[in-house]
Scaffold this active site. Structure first.
Site, mmCIF file in Angstrom:
data_model
loop_
_atom_site.group_PDB
_atom_site.id
_atom_site.type_symbol
_atom_site.label_atom_id
_atom_site.label_comp_id
_atom_site.label_asym_id
_atom_site.label_seq_id
_atom_site.Cartn_x
_atom_site.Cartn_y
_atom_site.Cartn_z
ATOM 1 N N ARG A 43 16.245 11.843 12.979
ATOM 2 C CA ARG A 43 16.287 12.837 13.005
ATOM 3 C C ARG A 43 15.678 13.344 11.852
ATOM 4 O O ARG A 43 14.937 15.104 12.364
ATOM 5 C CB ARG A 43 18.355 12.862 12.608
ATOM 6 N N PHE B 159 21.573 13.946 25.096
ATOM 7 C CA PHE B 159 23.086 13.359 24.484
ATOM 8 C C PHE B 159 23.120 13.695 23.223
ATOM 9 O O PHE B 159 22.793 12.408 22.608
ATOM 10 C CB PHE B 159 21.889 10.944 24.785
ATOM 11 N N ASP C 183 25.718 17.483 26.246
ATOM 12 C CA ASP C 183 26.464 15.985 25.660
ATOM 13 C C ASP C 183 27.586 15.769 26.760
ATOM 14 O O ASP C 183 28.179 16.895 27.178
ATOM 15 C CB ASP C 183 26.661 15.536 24.596
ATOM 16 N N ASP D 175 18.780 10.285 23.515
ATOM 17 C CA ASP D 175 19.262 9.165 23.011
ATOM 18 C C ASP D 175 20.337 9.107 23.691
ATOM 19 O O ASP D 175 21.231 9.075 23.673
ATOM 20 C CB ASP D 175 19.698 9.165 21.264
ATOM 21 N N CYS E 228 19.385 2.441 22.376
ATOM 22 C CA CYS E 228 20.179 1.573 20.830
ATOM 23 C C CYS E 228 20.487 0.202 21.814
ATOM 24 O O CYS E 228 21.066 -0.389 21.990
ATOM 25 C CB CYS E 228 20.782 2.250 20.904
#
Ligand code: SAH
Length: 395
Positions: A212, A228, A250, A299, A339
């Site tokens: 970030r 996201f 989101d 993300d 991830c």
């Protein structure tokens, strides 16, 4: 002590200190082992490998903790491992600041398979994903209380873990004071409200802290899309570093509500806006509307749990890249996070390459990044290196 004897030719990963012994690697159990008991693991020809904790209800039949025959898995063992983990965060990384949020213990990466401890300001939030550690939680809580001054220790039960490990766990206080509905942490100068009782995971995606920060340095004066965005992680840091305009998207209403409050808390509601929507749908609408951004951050959540669903997961990435590249101005930046541990870095880059070629865009990778260092990667357990973050220049 009960001995677990491995199959011939199945011992190599464990001699190499990988901690997960699956049922298929085991030839026989000599003696009786109740779930949660300490066992010693041997090769078929009688060489000691490690001490571990047995669980017949888990696919990971034995989790290994100590490869030294003289170091037994007892109360002091866990205390020493916690001291080691905390030393890295406090003495090496110097993360021990008031109001900070960071991971104190990261499971296999700290040689404590099944234990995650995150610190948010004055509270610790624990996740237990191994039956053996659930049984020993008093030891862990007592050592944590002693080693990390805090007001309370709260347990977040991971979804689905009950079934996988045969654990019956509910969220709740393990010690001390109940955490308030929202705690405040400060990350590189941005204030974030974190709900440790109702948020995703333990409340915040601490692994992205340095990403970030790094990305925000490239956002000054730019038009930024944070897809996201959860509670505004990348979006708010970009806003603080002077982005001209930021849109965060989101699908979680709770996350967006908190993101909006975080924008107000940081006096950024003039430039940082949030929108509750499905990212795939909303990006397609933005493409249709002819919108353009200087920076697009992707993300997404984990798209696959095992190698069998990787092709499907990569199709998700292909769609996202397609949309993101069309939203980017020539010379713009794409930040692609992943991830999903079972997706290999080269697979992700291959999908990006194919998408870029199809859309006739040239792409440079500026940085291949990973998680923040409080989420270290254990060489002996590659699964701990799940997070990838590509910072790309798109012509
Ligand atoms: N970038 C964030 C973390 C993102 S975690 C940070 O820095 O804090 C992934 C997020 O994706 C979650 O908040 C989840 O709610 C959201 N999500 C998952 N699937 C989605 C979808 N199809 N559309 C929109 N959001 C989605």
């Amino acid at each position: 002590m009960t001995r677990v004897i491995l199959q011939p030719r199945k011992a190599q990963p464990f001699l190499a200190r990988h901690p997960w012994v699956f049922a298929g690697a085991i030839a026989q159990v000599e003696g009786t082992a109740a779930d949660g008991d300490v066992v010693s693991v041997f090769t078929h020809d009688g060489r000691f490998i490690a001490y571990g904790i047995y669980n017949s209800r888990s696919k990971i039949r034995v989790r290994l903790y100590s490869w030294d025959q003289n170091i037994h898995i007892d109360r002091n063992f866990f205390r020493q491992r916690l001291i080691q983990a905390i030393q890295l965060r406090h003495e090496v990384l110097r993360l021990n600041q008031p109001e900070s949020g960071y991971r104190l213990v990261f499971s296999e990466a700290d040689f404590l398979s099944g234990l995650v401890v995150d610190r948010y300001n004055e509270w610790l939030v624990v996740q237990l994903s191994a039956l053996g550690l659930v049984q020993r939680r008093e030891w862990l809580v007592e050592a944590l209380r002693e080693l990390v001054p805090c007001r309370g220790i709260y347990l977040r039960a991971e979804k689905g873990i009950g079934q996988l490990e045969g654990i019956d766990l509910q969220d709740g206080l393990l010690w001390g004071e109940e955490p308030p509905g929202e705690l405040e942490i400060v990350e590189h100068g941005v204030r974030y409200l974190v709900s440790v009782t109702a948020g995703q995971k333990t409340g915040f995606y601490l692994d992205q802290r340095e990403n970030r920060w790094c990305v925000s340095q490239l956002c000054t004066g730019k038009r930024v899309l944070d897809a996201f965005c959860y509670t505004g992680g990348f979006a708010l840091q970009a806003g603080r570093q002077g982005a001209a305009e930021v849109l965060g998207i989101d699908g979680s209403e709770g996350a967006i509500a908190l993101a909006q409050r975080n924008a107000v808390l940081n006096s950024l509601s003039g430039t940082v806006r949030f929108d509750c929507a499905d990212v795939f749908d909303r990006l397609a609408e933005l493409v249709q509307a002819g919108e353009r951004y200087d920076v697009v951050i992707l993300d997404p959540p984990k798209f696959a749990r095992s190698r069998t669903t990787v092709p499907e997961a990569l199709r998700g990435y292909r769609r996202l890249y397609h949309l993101a590249l069309r939203l980017l101005v020539p010379g713009g930046l794409l930040v692609s996070c992943c991830c999903t541990g079972v997706i290999l870095p080269e697979e992700l880059e291959e999908v990006l390459t194919q998408t870029a070629v199809a859309l006739r865009r040239d792409v440079h990778i500026l940085e291949r990044r990973g998680p923040a260092p409080d989420h270290p990667i254990a060489l002996t357990c590659p699964e701990t290196g799940y997070l990838k973050c590509l910072v790309c220049h798109v012509l």
